[in-house]
Design a protein around this motif. Structure first.
Motif, PDB file in Angstrom:
ATOM      1  N   THR A  64      -4.910  26.150  -8.992  1.00  0.00           N
ATOM      2  CA  THR A  64      -4.306  27.366  -9.534  1.00  0.00           C
ATOM      3  C   THR A  64      -4.127  27.249 -11.048  1.00  0.00           C
ATOM      4  N   LEU A  65      -3.644  26.086 -11.489  1.00  0.00           N
ATOM      5  CA  LEU A  65      -3.446  25.877 -12.917  1.00  0.00           C
ATOM      6  C   LEU A  65      -4.776  25.886 -13.670  1.00  0.00           C
ATOM      7  N   GLU A  66      -5.822  25.341 -13.078  1.00  0.00           N
ATOM      8  CA  GLU A  66      -7.139  25.368 -13.721  1.00  0.00           C
ATOM      9  C   GLU A  66      -7.629  26.799 -13.898  1.00  0.00           C
ATOM     10  N   LYS A  67      -7.414  27.646 -12.889  1.00  0.00           N
ATOM     11  CA  LYS A  67      -7.817  29.048 -12.991  1.00  0.00           C
ATOM     12  C   LYS A  67      -7.036  29.755 -14.094  1.00  0.00           C
ATOM     13  N   LYS A  68      -5.729  29.462 -14.182  1.00  0.00           N
ATOM     14  CA  LYS A  68      -4.903  30.083 -15.222  1.00  0.00           C
ATOM     15  C   LYS A  68      -5.351  29.634 -16.606  1.00  0.00           C
ATOM     16  N   ILE A  69      -5.681  28.365 -16.743  1.00  0.00           N
ATOM     17  CA  ILE A  69      -6.132  27.857 -18.038  1.00  0.00           C
ATOM     18  C   ILE A  69      -7.465  28.491 -18.428  1.00  0.00           C
ATOM     19  N   ASP A  70      -8.360  28.636 -17.466  1.00  0.00           N
ATOM     20  CA  ASP A  70      -9.639  29.295 -17.757  1.00  0.00           C
ATOM     21  C   ASP A  70      -9.412  30.742 -18.202  1.00  0.00           C
ATOM     22  N   SER A  71      -8.492  31.423 -17.528  1.00  0.00           N
ATOM     23  CA  SER A  71      -8.175  32.802 -17.890  1.00  0.00           C
ATOM     24  C   SER A  71      -7.564  32.868 -19.290  1.00  0.00           C
ATOM     25  N   MET A  72      -6.656  31.948 -19.588  1.00  0.00           N
ATOM     26  CA  MET A  72      -6.038  31.916 -20.907  1.00  0.00           C
ATOM     27  C   MET A  72      -7.069  31.583 -21.979  1.00  0.00           C
ATOM     28  N   ASP A  73      -8.011  30.722 -21.668  1.00  0.00           N
ATOM     29  CA  ASP A  73      -9.068  30.375 -22.616  1.00  0.00           C
ATOM     30  C   ASP A  73      -9.914  31.601 -22.951  1.00  0.00           C
ATOM     31  N   SER A  99      -3.841  22.251  -4.437  1.00  0.00           N
ATOM     32  CA  SER A  99      -3.770  23.707  -4.569  1.00  0.00           C
ATOM     33  C   SER A  99      -3.142  24.099  -5.904  1.00  0.00           C
ATOM     34  N   THR A 100      -2.078  23.396  -6.283  1.00  0.00           N
ATOM     35  CA  THR A 100      -1.410  23.671  -7.549  1.00  0.00           C
ATOM     36  C   THR A 100      -2.339  23.391  -8.724  1.00  0.00           C
ATOM     37  N   VAL A 101      -3.065  22.294  -8.658  1.00  0.00           N
ATOM     38  CA  VAL A 101      -4.006  21.947  -9.730  1.00  0.00           C
ATOM     39  C   VAL A 101      -5.096  23.006  -9.833  1.00  0.00           C
ATOM     40  N   MET A 148       0.836  -1.180   0.000  1.00  0.00           N
ATOM     41  CA  MET A 148       0.000   0.000   0.000  1.00  0.00           C
ATOM     42  C   MET A 148       0.886   1.251   0.000  1.00  0.00           C
ATOM     43  N   VAL A 149       0.475   2.270  -0.745  1.00  0.00           N
ATOM     44  CA  VAL A 149       1.233   3.505  -0.868  1.00  0.00           C
ATOM     45  C   VAL A 149       0.747   4.496   0.180  1.00  0.00           C
ATOM     46  N   ASN A 150       1.689   5.075   0.892  1.00  0.00           N
ATOM     47  CA  ASN A 150       1.338   6.100   1.877  1.00  0.00           C
ATOM     48  C   ASN A 150       1.282   7.451   1.181  1.00  0.00           C
ATOM     49  N   ILE A 151       0.200   8.157   1.393  1.00  0.00           N
ATOM     50  CA  ILE A 151       0.017   9.479   0.798  1.00  0.00           C
ATOM     51  C   ILE A 151       0.133  10.507   1.902  1.00  0.00           C
ATOM     52  N   ASP A 152       1.058  11.435   1.696  1.00  0.00           N
ATOM     53  CA  ASP A 152       1.261  12.502   2.671  1.00  0.00           C
ATOM     54  C   ASP A 152       0.159  13.540   2.475  1.00  0.00           C
ATOM     55  N   PRO A 153      -0.656  13.776   3.506  1.00  0.00           N
ATOM     56  CA  PRO A 153      -1.779  14.727   3.359  1.00  0.00           C
ATOM     57  C   PRO A 153      -1.314  16.150   3.026  1.00  0.00           C
ATOM     58  N   VAL A 154      -0.162  16.555   3.520  1.00  0.00           N
ATOM     59  CA  VAL A 154       0.335  17.906   3.245  1.00  0.00           C
ATOM     60  C   VAL A 154       0.717  18.022   1.772  1.00  0.00           C
ATOM     61  N   GLU A 155       1.452  17.034   1.275  1.00  0.00           N
ATOM     62  CA  GLU A 155       1.851  17.053  -0.131  1.00  0.00           C
ATOM     63  C   GLU A 155       0.626  16.950  -1.037  1.00  0.00           C
ATOM     64  N   TYR A 156      -0.337  16.153  -0.633  1.00  0.00           N
ATOM     65  CA  TYR A 156      -1.577  16.018  -1.407  1.00  0.00           C
ATOM     66  C   TYR A 156      -2.321  17.349  -1.449  1.00  0.00           C
ATOM     67  N   GLY A 157      -2.346  18.066  -0.338  1.00  0.00           N
ATOM     68  CA  GLY A 157      -2.986  19.384  -0.283  1.00  0.00           C
ATOM     69  C   GLY A 157      -2.274  20.384  -1.176  1.00  0.00           C
ATOM     70  N   LYS A 158      -0.928  20.334  -1.179  1.00  0.00           N
ATOM     71  CA  LYS A 158      -0.167  21.218  -2.060  1.00  0.00           C
ATOM     72  C   LYS A 158      -0.472  20.911  -3.522  1.00  0.00           C
ATOM     73  N   LEU A 159      -0.550  19.621  -3.834  1.00  0.00           N
ATOM     74  CA  LEU A 159      -0.843  19.211  -5.200  1.00  0.00           C
ATOM     75  C   LEU A 159      -2.229  19.684  -5.630  1.00  0.00           C
TER      76      LEU A 159
END
Length: 68
Positions: free
Chosen positions: A18-27, A14-16, A1-12
């Motif tokens: 942010t990128l979705e907002k940027k893509i919507d703006s670029m669109d 957040s990054t996703v 079983m893979v351990n998922i770090d909740p902090v790293e998952y939260g950062k990921l």
């Protein structure tokens, strides 16, 4: 079983988000640029039509004045 770090998952997540907002703006920006390009193209062809008509009128009168 893979351990998922909740902090790293939260950062990921957040990054996703942010990128979705940027893509919507670029669109939206891309759609505006396309609309401006289409307006410019229409203006170009309208200008070409007017210039062609003026050129034809000048040629017509020039040809008739040289004959007369």
């Amino acid at each position: 079983m893979v351990n998922i770090d909740p902090v790293e998952y939260g950062k990921l997540l957040s990054t996703v988000n942010t990128l979705e907002k940027k893509i919507d703006s670029m669109d939206n920006d891309l759609k505006e640029l396309l609309a401006l390009a289409n307006k410019g193209r229409g203006g170009f062809w309208a200008g070409m039509t007017i210039a062609s008509i003026i050129g034809a009128v000048i040629s017509y009168f020039g040809a008739h004045l040289l004959k007369g």
